[in-house]
Design a protein around this motif. Sequence first.
Motif, PDB file in Angstrom:
ATOM      1  N   THR A   4       0.834  -1.200   0.000  1.00  0.00           N
ATOM      2  CA  THR A   4       0.000   0.000   0.000  1.00  0.00           C
ATOM      3  C   THR A   4       0.870   1.252   0.000  1.00  0.00           C
ATOM      4  N   ASP A   5       0.250   2.368  -0.270  1.00  0.00           N
ATOM      5  CA  ASP A   5       0.944   3.651  -0.287  1.00  0.00           C
ATOM      6  C   ASP A   5       1.275   4.097   1.136  1.00  0.00           C
ATOM      7  N   ARG A   9       6.002   7.402   0.030  1.00  0.00           N
ATOM      8  CA  ARG A   9       6.214   6.691  -1.233  1.00  0.00           C
ATOM      9  C   ARG A   9       4.959   5.919  -1.626  1.00  0.00           C
ATOM     10  N   TYR A  10       4.767   5.797  -2.930  1.00  0.00           N
ATOM     11  CA  TYR A  10       3.665   4.980  -3.420  1.00  0.00           C
ATOM     12  C   TYR A  10       4.033   3.508  -3.267  1.00  0.00           C
ATOM     13  N   GLY A  11       3.039   2.694  -2.944  1.00  0.00           N
ATOM     14  CA  GLY A  11       3.258   1.267  -2.749  1.00  0.00           C
ATOM     15  C   GLY A  11       3.402   0.522  -4.063  1.00  0.00           C
ATOM     16  N   THR A  14       0.352   0.626  -6.613  1.00  0.00           N
ATOM     17  CA  THR A  14       0.241   1.920  -7.283  1.00  0.00           C
ATOM     18  C   THR A  14       1.334   2.068  -8.331  1.00  0.00           C
ATOM     19  N   ARG A  15       2.569   1.693  -7.975  1.00  0.00           N
ATOM     20  CA  ARG A  15       3.674   1.809  -8.928  1.00  0.00           C
ATOM     21  C   ARG A  15       3.496   0.852 -10.098  1.00  0.00           C
ATOM     22  N   ASN A  72      -6.437   4.181  -0.877  1.00  0.00           N
ATOM     23  CA  ASN A  72      -5.172   4.608  -0.282  1.00  0.00           C
ATOM     24  C   ASN A  72      -5.097   6.108  -0.048  1.00  0.00           C
ATOM     25  N   ARG A  76      -1.532   8.233   0.965  1.00  0.00           N
ATOM     26  CA  ARG A  76      -0.702   8.637  -0.177  1.00  0.00           C
ATOM     27  C   ARG A  76       0.195   9.826   0.138  1.00  0.00           C
ATOM     28  N   ARG A 173       9.187   8.894  -5.246  1.00  0.00           N
ATOM     29  CA  ARG A 173       7.907   8.364  -4.750  1.00  0.00           C
ATOM     30  C   ARG A 173       7.382   7.248  -5.649  1.00  0.00           C
TER      31      ARG A 173
END
Length: 175
Positions: A4-5, A9-11, A14-15, A72, A76, A173
Motif C-alpha cells: 500500500t501507499d 512513497r507509493y506502494g 500503485t507503482r 489509499n 498517499r 515516490r
Amino acid sequence: MQITDTKERYGFITRLLHWGMALLLLWQFLSAGAHLLLSDTPVEEFFWATHKPLGFLLLILIFIRSLWALANLSRRPPSVNRVATLGHVALYGLIFLIPSLALLRQYGSGEAFEPLGIALFSGFEGDEIAWMVLPANLLHSWFGWALLLIIIGHVFMAFQHRRQPGHVDVLPRMK
C-alpha cells in the motif's frame, strides 16, 4: 516490499499500475502515430490491431487504479500543489473518457467487440446509432493527442521538481 501507499512513497500496487499503464499508453500512442503516418503499411497493421483491445484494457485499469487510489487516499504522499492535483485529475479523466467514447462508438457502429477474447457485445443489423458514434468521431482523437500533451507535461514537471531547489523531488515516490 510495501504493497500500500505511505506518506513518503507509493506502494507496489500503485507503482505497478502507474508504470504498466505508462507502457500501455506509449503503445497506444505508437499505434495511433502509425495509423496516422504509416497507414496501409505492415507497421501500421502490426500496431493498429492492438489499439482497441489495449484501449479496453486501459479502461479497466483506470477503473481499478481509481478505486485503489481512493482506498489509499489517506496514506498517499501529499500533492505538490493544486496545479499538480488538477493535472492528475485531467490524466485520470482523459484515460477514462477516451476509451469510453471509443467503446460507445464501437457499440453504436453495430460491430461486435471481443477485446482480449472477451465477448463484450455482439453486433447488430441495420444502421449505426449516430448519437453513439458521433461523439467519438469528433473527440476521441483530439482527446488522445491532448492526453499525450498532458503526459509530456507530467513527465517534464516530474523532472523539473527534481532539479529545482526548494521543490519536492517527486520521482523517488514512484520508483
